[in-house]
Design an enzyme around this catalytic site. Structure first.
Site, PDB file in Angstrom:
ATOM      1  CE  LYS A  24      -3.568   2.481   2.334  1.00  0.00           C
ATOM      2  NZ  LYS A  24      -4.697   2.418   3.240  1.00  0.00           N
ATOM      3  CE  LYS A  75      -5.942   1.774  -0.538  1.00  0.00           C
ATOM      4  NZ  LYS A  75      -6.558   1.618   0.743  1.00  0.00           N
TER       5      LYS A  75
HETATM    6  C1  PBG Z   1      -6.914   3.624   5.042  1.00  0.00           C
HETATM    7  C2  PBG Z   1      -7.483   3.446   3.692  1.00  0.00           C
HETATM    8  C3  PBG Z   1      -7.388   4.374   2.670  1.00  0.00           C
HETATM    9  C4  PBG Z   1      -8.021   3.842   1.579  1.00  0.00           C
HETATM   10  C5  PBG Z   1      -8.511   2.598   1.936  1.00  0.00           C
HETATM   11  N1  PBG Z   1      -8.150   2.364   3.259  1.00  0.00           N
HETATM   12  C6  PBG Z   1      -6.868   5.746   2.615  1.00  0.00           C
HETATM   13  C7  PBG Z   1      -5.632   6.114   3.216  1.00  0.00           C
HETATM   14  O1  PBG Z   1      -4.691   5.332   3.327  1.00  0.00           O
HETATM   15  O2  PBG Z   1      -5.592   7.266   3.628  1.00  0.00           O
HETATM   16  C8  PBG Z   1      -8.127   4.546   0.261  1.00  0.00           C
HETATM   17  C9  PBG Z   1      -8.899   3.893  -0.769  1.00  0.00           C
HETATM   18  C10 PBG Z   1      -9.272   4.758  -1.894  1.00  0.00           C
HETATM   19  O3  PBG Z   1      -8.719   5.847  -2.130  1.00  0.00           O
HETATM   20  O4  PBG Z   1     -10.187   4.343  -2.610  1.00  0.00           O
HETATM   21  N2  PBG Z   1      -6.890   2.580   5.893  1.00  0.00           N
END
Ligand code: PBG
Length: 342
Positions: A200, A261
């Site tokens: 991520k 992601k």
């Molecule tokens: C945080 C989380 C995020 C997303 C999913 N889970 C955002 C972040 O890390 O601030 C983002 C997903 C998206 O942008 O569709 N646990």
């Protein structure tokens, strides 16, 4: 290497007819590849999200209806995200640990319908903390890794107790997969699986999601030294080898599936993880990517579903087993009524 030279070989021969293109295509987006993310809030009405076209925060009842629709179309699973009222947020994300919180009640309501639909639950504190970080803050403003893991294991247990099929830790703390696996196992939840957000990235494409869950703490700091980004725990977008390293670590700790992601800018990482681990790897087409594609399609007067399908096909080509996308319903509808000349 076989040399296939012109004019004996004409690559255009297999491109001549739609049926021939269909017959020889290497990859395909299918409805069963799709995971639909759903935002739930504790209100009676659904509410649209300005920065995320076509996506709303739903009441529990509407979320259940959406799940029924998704299931009828052949979508395999939903991923639940809470938009928590600001008076329920605190520094520790305590609401995430409660057995009867919004997501727990949503899971119970979906379960009652006995649908053939997986329920994937995000496991992270950011929708529940008033500073919007994915963990507990230290006095220097950084996120305390090990204190956060304690919260996450409790959150995972609450989700599993409510009936979640898959726990999806999206926080990027070190060591949380092993701790969650152990906590689930000792509570008798051996069959609840873990979809680990392995790679991520600290991306600029999460903006609309943060709007959707009201994660405004990053821009309006409430605590001393609080950071406005997540770079001390999410991965640097420059890193590729690191993802392979973490993937092996997470599988060793008990992850069943891995998530990359965002998707589109990180398809090399999808391919790497598939080749390195042979585990199921999923891609998350995040809010910013989705919004960008929808705006582009509208601007160019193209079919949104076709534009989305092309980007999902790229995920499949890179080896993703499934893709999480806000356009899942749109794409599923298009796949059910094919008008596209492939
Ligand atoms: C945080 C989380 C995020 C997303 C999913 N889970 C955002 C972040 O890390 O601030 C983002 C997903 C998206 O942008 O569709 N646990």
């Amino acid at each position: 290497m076989i040399v296939r030279a012109y004019p004996q070989t004409r690559m255009r021969r297999l491109r001549k007819h739609p049926w021939l293109r269909r017959l020889t295509q290497e990859h395909q987006v299918q409805t069963s590849d799709l995971i639909l993310p759903i935002f739930v809030h504790d209100e009676a009405q659904s509410q649209s999200i300005a920065s995320l076209p076509g996506v709303s925060r739903h009441s529990i009842d509407n979320c259940v209806r959406l799940c029924e629709q998704a299931c009828a179309l052949g979508i395999t699973a939903v991923a639940l995200f809470p938009a928590v009222a600001s008076d329920k947020k605190d520094a520790l994300g305590s609401e995430a640990l409660r057995d009867d919180n919004l997501i727990a009640r949503t899971i119970v309501a979906i379960r009652e319908r006995r649908l053939d639909l997986g329920i994937i639950c995000d496991c992270a504190l950011d929708p529940y903390t008033d500073h919007s970080h994915d963990g507990v803050l230290q006095t220097d403003g950084d996120v305390d890794n090990d204190a956060t893991i304690i919260q996450l294991t409790k959150q995972a247990l609450a989700l599993a107790n409510a009936g979640a099929d898959v726990i999806a830790p999206s926080d990027m703390m070190d060591g949380r997969i092993g701790a969650i696996r152990q906590a689930l196992d000792s509570a008798g939840h051996q069959s609840v699986s873990i979809l680990s957000y392995t790679a991520k990235y600290a991306s600029r494409f999460y903006g609309p999601f943060r709007d959707a869950v009201g994660a405004d703490g990053l821009t309006q700091a409430r605590y001393p030294h609080q950071k406005s980004n997540k770079k001390t725990y999410q991965m640097h977008p420059a890193n590729r080898l690191e993802a392979r390293h973490i993937a092996l670590q997470h599988l060793h700790e008990g992850a069943d599936c891995l998530m990359v992601k965002p998707a589109m800018n990180y398809l090399d990482v999808v391919l790497d993880l598939v080749q390195e681990t042979q585990a199921p790897v999923f891609a998350y087409q995040v809010s910013g990517e989705y919004a960008m594609l929808v705006h582009y399609a509208e601007r160019m007067q193209l079919s949104t579903a076709e534009v989305l399908q092309e980007s999902l096909l790229a995920c499949k080509r890179a080896g993703a087993r499934a893709v999480l996308t806000y356009g899942a319903l749109d794409v599923a509808h298009a796949l059910a009524n094919p008008t596209i000349d492939c």
